[in-house]
Design an enzyme around this catalytic site. Structure first.
Site, PDB file in Angstrom:
ATOM      1  CG  ASP A 203      59.952  30.257 -12.698  1.00  0.00           C
ATOM      2  OD1 ASP A 203      61.061  30.776 -12.472  1.00  0.00           O
ATOM      3  OD2 ASP A 203      59.240  29.729 -11.824  1.00  0.00           O
TER       4      ASP A 203
ATOM      5  CB  THR B  88      65.855  40.308  -8.857  1.00  0.00           C
ATOM      6  OG1 THR B  88      66.110  39.223  -9.753  1.00  0.00           O
ATOM      7  CG2 THR B  88      67.045  40.487  -7.932  1.00  0.00           C
TER       8      THR B  88
ATOM      9  CB  SER C 100      61.172  26.503 -13.917  1.00  0.00           C
ATOM     10  OG  SER C 100      60.164  27.438 -13.852  1.00  0.00           O
TER      11      SER C 100
END
Ligand code: ADP
Ligand code: MG
Length: 390
Positions: free
Chosen positions: A176, A40, A130
C-alpha cells in the site's frame, strides 16, 4: 475525485476553519488498486499496483508548542490534540493514529516543535483501496518537506509502513505504502517486495480502448480483526515447514508437496501456499505481457484465475465479490478479481470502454437480486503517486 485546484482550496479552507491561519503547504497521496499480486507482499513476492486518481490531502503547518493536532474533514469534527512526547502506540487510538504514527516515526526531526494536520480524502474508506496509506503517505511527504528533506521515496515508504504496522498495529505488507509513494501516471508499479526493487510498467488501457473498472462491494473489511492476520500466520507456518524464509522462494507448486501431509491443517497450508506461488507467477506473466506488445486484453484471464485462487485456495473472498466477478465476466469483461486484503472491499474488471455501461448494469442487476443497493463504481486511471500540491 477532485481537481488539484479544488483540493488545495478545500484543504486550505478546512485548515483555516479548524486551526485558524494558513497551512504551510498541501500534500496529496493516492489510494491504489493492485492489478495482480494479492497477499504476496508479506511473503516477499511480487505486486503490480496502480495509483488511483483518488487522494488524501494533508494541509500541514508546523507549530512551536510541541503539540500535534489532527482533524479530518471525513471524521466526526473533533480535533485530536496531544503533546508530541505523549505519542506512543495505542495513543491516540482513533483514526488519528494513522497520521499520528507518521509524526511519531519522525518525532526526532521536529526538534521539540509540533504540527497541525488537516486531512481530507476522497479515497473510499475500508474498500480495499488503501485509504489508510493515502493518509500516512500524504503526511509523511509533508513532514519530509517541512522537517526531513534528506528522506528519499524509499524512506517515506518505510515511515508510512512503520506508522501502520508499529503504531496503529495494522499488519499490512509494504504494497500500500509503496504504491502510494512510488506509482507514476500511466504506469503500473512492478515491485519485488523482497529487495524492494521496482520498475514502472507502461499501462495505457485507454489507448487500447479498455478500462479498469473498480466495483466497491460495500462490504467493509477490518484489517486488525481476524482473517488477514490468520492468513499471514498460515503463510509463515507454511514457509517454516518448507524451511524457507518466505514463500516467495518456492518457484513452483511441485515444491509444496511436503505440506500436504494428509492432515486437514496440512491441506490448508498447502492451499494457502499454492495461492502465493501461483499468484507470484501470475504477476510475472502479466508484467511480461505488458512489457511486450501483447494486447492488454490477454491479461484478463490471468486476473480471473487470480480471483479463483483467492476464493478457493486462500479463502478470503465473500459472496458479493464472487458475484461481481461472475456477473462482470458474463457481461463481457475480459477478466475480473477481488482486490485488497479480502473479506470485503472491492473488485476490478478489465472491460472494453464501450462495454462499461453493460457491465455496470449487469453487476447492478445481480446486486439487486441479492437484495443489495447498486454498488459504487469508477474507472481506475493509473495516476501519480504522492506529491506536493501547494
Ligand atoms: P483501507 O486502507 O483499505 O481503506 P484500512 O482499514 O486499512 O482500510 O483503513 C481505514 C481506516 O483509515 C479508517 O477506519 C480510518 O481510521 C482511517 N481513515 C481513512 N481515511 C480517513 C479519513 N479521510 N478520515 C479519517 N480517517 C480515515
Ligand atoms: Mg489500509
Amino acid at each position: 475525485m477532485t481537481s488539484d485546484e479544488e483540493a488545495v482550496a478545500g484543504a486550505r479552507t478546512a485548515f483555516a476553519g479548524t486551526f485558524g491561519g494558513a497551512p504551510e503547504g498541501v500534500w496529496a497521496a493516492p489510494g491504489r488498486v493492485n492489478v495482480i499480486g494479492e497477499h504476496t507482499d508479506y511473503n516477499g513476492g511480487f505486486v503490480l499496483p496502480v495509483a488511483l486518481p483518488h487522494t488524501a490531502r494533508a494541509a500541514v503547518a508546523r507549530r512551536s508548542d510541541g503539540r500535534v493536532a489532527f482533524a479530518s474533514v471525513q471524521g466526526d469534527g473533533s480535533v485530536v490534540e496531544l503533546d508530541v512526547s505523549e505519542l506512543e502506540p495505542g495513543r491516540p487510538d482513533s483514526w488519528a493514529a494513522y497520521p499520528a504514527g507518521v509524526v511519531w516515526a519522525l518525532r526526532e526531526r521536529l526538534d521539540g516543535g509540533g504540527v497541525s494536520v488537516l486531512l481530507e480524502s476522497d479515497v473510499p474508506v475500508g474498500a480495499g483501496l488503501s485509504s489508510s496509506a493515502a493518509l500516512t503517505c500524504s503526511v509523511a511527504l509533508a513532514l519530509r518537506d517541512l522537517a526531513a528533506p534528506e528522506l528519499g521515496p524509499p524512506d517515506l515508504v518505510e515511515v508510512a509502513r512503520r506508522a501502520e504496522n508499529d503504531f496503529v498495529g495494522a499488519p499490512t505488507g509494504i504494497l500500500d505504502q509503496s504504491a502510494s509513494v512510488l506509482c507514476t501516471a500511466g504506469h503500473a508499479l512492478f515491485l519485488d517486495t523482497r529487495d524492494r526493487a521496482s520498475e514502472q510498467v507502461p499501462l495505457d488501457l485507454a489507448g487500447a480502448g479498455l478500462e479498469l473498472l473498480v466495483v466497491d462491494s460495500g462490504v467493509t473489511h477490518e484489517h486488525a480483526g481476524g482473517g488477514y492476520g490468520d492468513r499471514r500466520r498460515e503463510c509463515e507456518s507454511a514457509a517454516e515447514r518448507l524451511g524457507v524464509a518466505f514463500l516467495r522462494e518456492v518457484d513452483d507448486v511441485a515444491g509444496l508437496g511436503s505440506l500436504a501431509d494428509g492432515t486437514p491443517e496440512g491441506d490448508v497450508l498447502f492451499r494457502r501456499a499454492r495461492h502465493i506461488v501461483t499468484e507470484n507467477a501470475r504477476v510475472l506473466e502479466v508484467v511480461a505481457a505488458l512489457r511486450g506488445d501483447a494486447d492488454p486484453r490477454t491479461i484478463g484471464p490471468i486476473l480471473t484465475a487470480g480471483h479463483e485462487s483467492l476464493r478457493d485456495d486462500f479463502e478470503i473472498s465473500v459472496p458479493l465479490l464472487d458475484a461481481i466477478v461472475e456477473s462482470a465476466t458474463a457481461a463481457g469483461a475480459y477478466g475480473a478479481r477481488m482486490v485488497g486484503g479480502g473479506f470485503g472491499g472491492s473488485a476490478i474488471a478489465l472491460v472494453d470502454h464501450d462495454r462499461i455501461d453493460a457491465v455496470v448494469a449487469a453487476v447492478t442487476e445481480r446486486f439487486a437480486r441479492e437484495g443489495q443497493d447498486a454498488p459504487r463504481t469508477f474507472t481506475a486511471v493509473p495516476s501519480a503517486g504522492a506529491r506536493r500540491l501547494a
